[in-house]
Each structure stands twice: as C-alpha cells, then as structure tokens.
Scaffold this active site. Structure first.
Site, mmCIF file in Angstrom:
data_model
loop_
_atom_site.group_PDB
_atom_site.id
_atom_site.type_symbol
_atom_site.label_atom_id
_atom_site.label_comp_id
_atom_site.label_asym_id
_atom_site.label_seq_id
_atom_site.Cartn_x
_atom_site.Cartn_y
_atom_site.Cartn_z
ATOM 1 N N CYS A 99 30.784 39.076 36.720
ATOM 2 C CA CYS A 99 30.970 39.017 37.370
ATOM 3 C C CYS A 99 30.354 40.575 39.025
ATOM 4 C CB CYS A 99 32.874 39.343 38.041
ATOM 5 S SG CYS A 99 33.329 38.668 36.424
ATOM 6 N N ARG A 118 1.030 5.853 30.619
ATOM 7 C CA ARG A 118 0.900 5.253 32.316
ATOM 8 C C ARG A 118 -0.427 3.899 32.143
ATOM 9 N NH1 ARG A 118 4.390 2.039 34.469
ATOM 10 N NH2 ARG A 118 3.982 2.140 36.842
ATOM 11 N N GLU A 130 20.146 35.861 40.176
ATOM 12 C CA GLU A 130 19.915 37.406 40.007
ATOM 13 C C GLU A 130 18.742 37.677 40.625
ATOM 14 O OE1 GLU A 130 20.037 38.532 35.666
ATOM 15 O OE2 GLU A 130 20.551 36.282 35.307
ATOM 16 N N SER A 171 25.978 50.262 48.112
ATOM 17 C CA SER A 171 25.942 50.342 46.926
ATOM 18 C C SER A 171 25.699 51.686 45.826
ATOM 19 C CB SER A 171 24.260 49.199 46.714
ATOM 20 O OG SER A 171 22.951 50.004 47.261
ATOM 21 N N SER A 195 23.549 38.447 48.032
ATOM 22 C CA SER A 195 21.702 39.517 48.178
ATOM 23 C C SER A 195 22.151 40.945 49.108
ATOM 24 C CB SER A 195 20.996 38.692 48.953
ATOM 25 O OG SER A 195 20.221 37.271 48.100
ATOM 26 N N ARG A 230 15.973 40.716 34.767
ATOM 27 C CA ARG A 230 14.686 39.292 35.346
ATOM 28 C C ARG A 230 13.309 39.050 34.887
ATOM 29 N NH1 ARG A 230 14.954 43.015 41.350
ATOM 30 N NH2 ARG A 230 16.796 42.182 41.737
#
Length: 408
Positions: A128, A292, A388, A184, A136, A267
């Site tokens: 979470c 096809r 992500e 952050s 972002s 990533r």
C-alpha cells in the site's frame, strides 16, 4: 558474478515449460470467466499453490537466480496466460519485495511466509503506497505514522488507494510519512499484521483491465502496530532520517525512500509482465493472419499486415532484451547508471500497448469482440504504462539519471 546471457540453462527451460503449461492449461481456460466476474480467482490461485507456483519457495528460487532471469522468465509465461489472473497470483510478490528491500532478516523470515500461507490455506498480501492525492507525487503522502514511545507502538492513519489485494490481504505493507518536513525522504514501510483493528477495505475499483485482480482502497484509522513492525527497525530509521536532515541542510545527495526501493527492484518484473501480454497478442494475431482469408488469400500475404507483424515481433524481442539486461544487472549488484530498470519498464509497457492495439487491428471486427482474447489483452495492457510508475515518470527518471539535472 554470473555472465549475462540470453540463453536459458536446462533448469530454467524446464521451469519455463512447466509455467507455460500451467498458463495454457489452467490460466487461459479461466481467463474470460474471471475477467467478466471481476473477482479474485481463488480456485486458480489455490491450484497454483498446489503445484508449487504460488509459494514462498518458488518465488525465492526465481528471485535469487544468479542470472537474474528467473523472475522475468516466470512473469512472462504467467502473463502470457492472462494478465488479470497472473496478477492475482504474483501480486503478493510486490509486498514480499517491499519486505526484502527494507526489512531485517527476522522480519523477512517472520512475515513473508504469512503472505502466502500454504496449499491448504492460501493467503495473499498487499503493498500500500499510492494515495488519492499521492500517486506519482510520492512526496505528497498524507498517511502518517506516529511513534508511541511509552507503548513501543506505531499509530497509522490515512487512506491508501490502488492497492492490489487491499483489504483482503492477510498482511499489508504500508508506506507512511514519519517526518513530513523531509518529503519522500521521511517515509518508512510498516507491516500491518492480520486482524489488526482499524484497518478496513474501502472502495473496490471496477477496472478497464486486469479485472480478475482485486484492487481497492485501504483505510487506516488509528491502526496500532508493534514497534517491531517498522521494516528495518527504529535504529536504522533514526540514522537514515538524521542523514536526510543533514543532507537537506547542505543540499547534499538524494536519499531513496522506502517505496522507491521497492519499485526500483520490481520495475524489470513489470516489464516482463508487459512482454508476456504483448507476446500473447502477437501470437494470436500471427495465427489469425495465416488462416484468415480475404480476396482469396491469407491476409498475411499483404505487406500491410505482414509488416505490422514484423514490427510487433521486433518490439517484443527488444523489450525482452531490456528487461533481461536490467534483471541481470539488479541481481549482480550493478547500479542502474543509465536508469536501465526504468528503461526496461518504459519500453516494455509501451510495447504492450502498441502490440495489443495492432493485434486488435489485424483481427478487425473480430478483434473488437470478446469472442477473441486480443480485446481483453488490449484492455489489460493499458495498466503497464500506469502502475508502479507511469511512462512519464519513467522518462523523468531516465532523463534525470542521464543528465544529472533536477528535471521537472
């Protein structure tokens, strides 16, 4: 250090073929049903657990493969089967990576087994990080973690969103701010044990694609967890925060936060998922073009179709090369000096969107119906450029890494 190679060894080929068989025989036949139901495919996860695919042992074997190719090879095969069901099978892995990237050996040994359960009692886990106002922009995280020193407990409050397995997980890994002034750099990751009061599922999202994977909000209302549930421990956190404060004063080097450490490690794996979806759509389109007929001949006889298929295969192989390179670099401790992890995720995810769209076009009206799987694959592929780290964020990471400039 293992040499980089594009050739799987015999053991890896055996695992690949085993996974491909499971994807073909178990995942694909169930894909359309669970996409329509928009529910977690518990029977398929349980079957994966029975044969050993959904397990800590299998995940660890692939994660620690010295060539780095175990995880991307496994992801490609499972997502070749179906992206929604495969994400339900591997979604727990993101939470596990969060613990591996930030936790102590004791925390790894305690919590990761509880994320999976066993074949007789399957569990899932949730990572979470995203919030309604912080996707972002991770620096805008509003979920707070406050330390209660008297009780040696952390108190978590906030709302998480876009959480795979959110609310239904046995174990939740939650990223929260412990020092808001550091942005952050003031974040940390926490384990919320099963049955902890105050954690509840919020809105369950009805999605465009990957609909067999459960995605929901997670509400944290005065969630109290033991001090030992801070990943990495308080001493390590205090040291990291002290360094961040000093660097903030001096304008020093950037410090990675807990969520970014998890995403950086995952990533290339997301890139492999995208390769699997793209490859599946390409194979359907190739088979269709061979059989096809229009104007008395297979449509692949037309350059307009044949050249599209040539481009599709070229892009898929190029994407796989980037994913495998980044995966090899990561397991061998080679730094992403040119943001190779972000490169792999960016190119593979954009390839999945392009290739699945081309597959729909080659199938024409049939491709637009749910009678053919490329319609579902095209819907599923859209997520790879979003979760992500969006494609725009990957480009930002790459540009900043190459230039050394704080590009905004």
């Amino acid at each position: 250090m293992a040499e980089f190679t594009m050739e799987l060894n015999d053991e890896q080929k055996e695992v690949r073929d085993w996974l491909h068989g499971f994807a073909a025989d178990v995942i694909r036949p169930a894909a359309a049903e669970w996409d329509e139901r928009e529910e977690t495919p518990w029977p398929v996860i349980q079957e994966a657990a029975k044969v050993g695919i959904y397990s800590l042992d299998f995940y660890a074997q692939q994660y620690f493969d010295p060539t780095g190719l175990g995880i991307p090879m496994a992801m490609e095969e499972l997502f070749w089967g179906d992206a929604g069901i495969a994400l339900s099978i591997v979604g727990t892995g993101l939470a596990a990576v969060g613990v591996l990237a930030n936790g102590t050996e004791e925390q790894i040994g305690t919590w990761i087994p509880q994320m999976y359960g066993d074949a007789s009692d399957v569990k899932v886990a949730a990572f979470c990080s995203s919030e309604p106002d912080a996707g972002s922009d991770v620096a805008s995280l509003r979920t707070r973690a406050v330390y209660d020193e008297a009780k040696d407990e952390w108190v978590l409050n906030g709302t998480k969103t876009w959480a795979t397995n959110g609310g239904i997980a046995n174990v939740h890994v939650v990223v929260a701010a412990v020092d808001t002034e550091l942005g952050s750099k003031g974040h940390a990751s926490f384990i919320v044990p099963p049955g902890t009061p105050g954690l509840a599922q919020g809105q369950k999202f009805k999605k465009h694609g990957i609909r067999a994977s459960h995605t929901a909000e997670v509400i944290l209302d005065n969630v109290r967890i033991p001090g030992s549930c801070l990943l990495g421990g308080k001493e390590k956190l205090d040291e990291r925060l002290a360094r961040a404060r000093e660097r903030a004063k001096s304008g020093g080097e950037r410090v990675k936060n807990a969520a970014m450490a998890t995403f950086e490690a995952s990533r290339p794996a997301v890139g492999a998922m995208a390769v699997g979806t793209a490859r599946a759509a390409y194979e359907v389109a190739l088979d269709y073009a061979k059989t096809r007929e229009q104007f008395g001949r297979p449509i692949i006889d037309n350059q307009g179709v044949a050249f599209q298929l040539a481009d599709m295969r070229t892009q898929i192989d190029a994407a796989r090369l980037l994913v495998w390179r980044a995966s090899w670099m990561a397991i061998n401790g080679k730094p992403f000096t040119a943001a190779e992890g972000s490169m792999s995720k960016l190119y593979a995810s954009e390839t999945a969107k392009t290739v699945t769209a081309q597959a729909v076009q080659i199938l024409g009206g049939n491709g637009y119906t749910r009678e053919y799987p490329v319609e579902r694959m095209h819907r599923d592929a859209a997520i790879y450029t979003i979760f992500e780290g969006t494609s725009e964020i990957q480009r930002l990471v790459i540009a900043r890494t190459l230039s050394g400039m704080p590009i905004r």
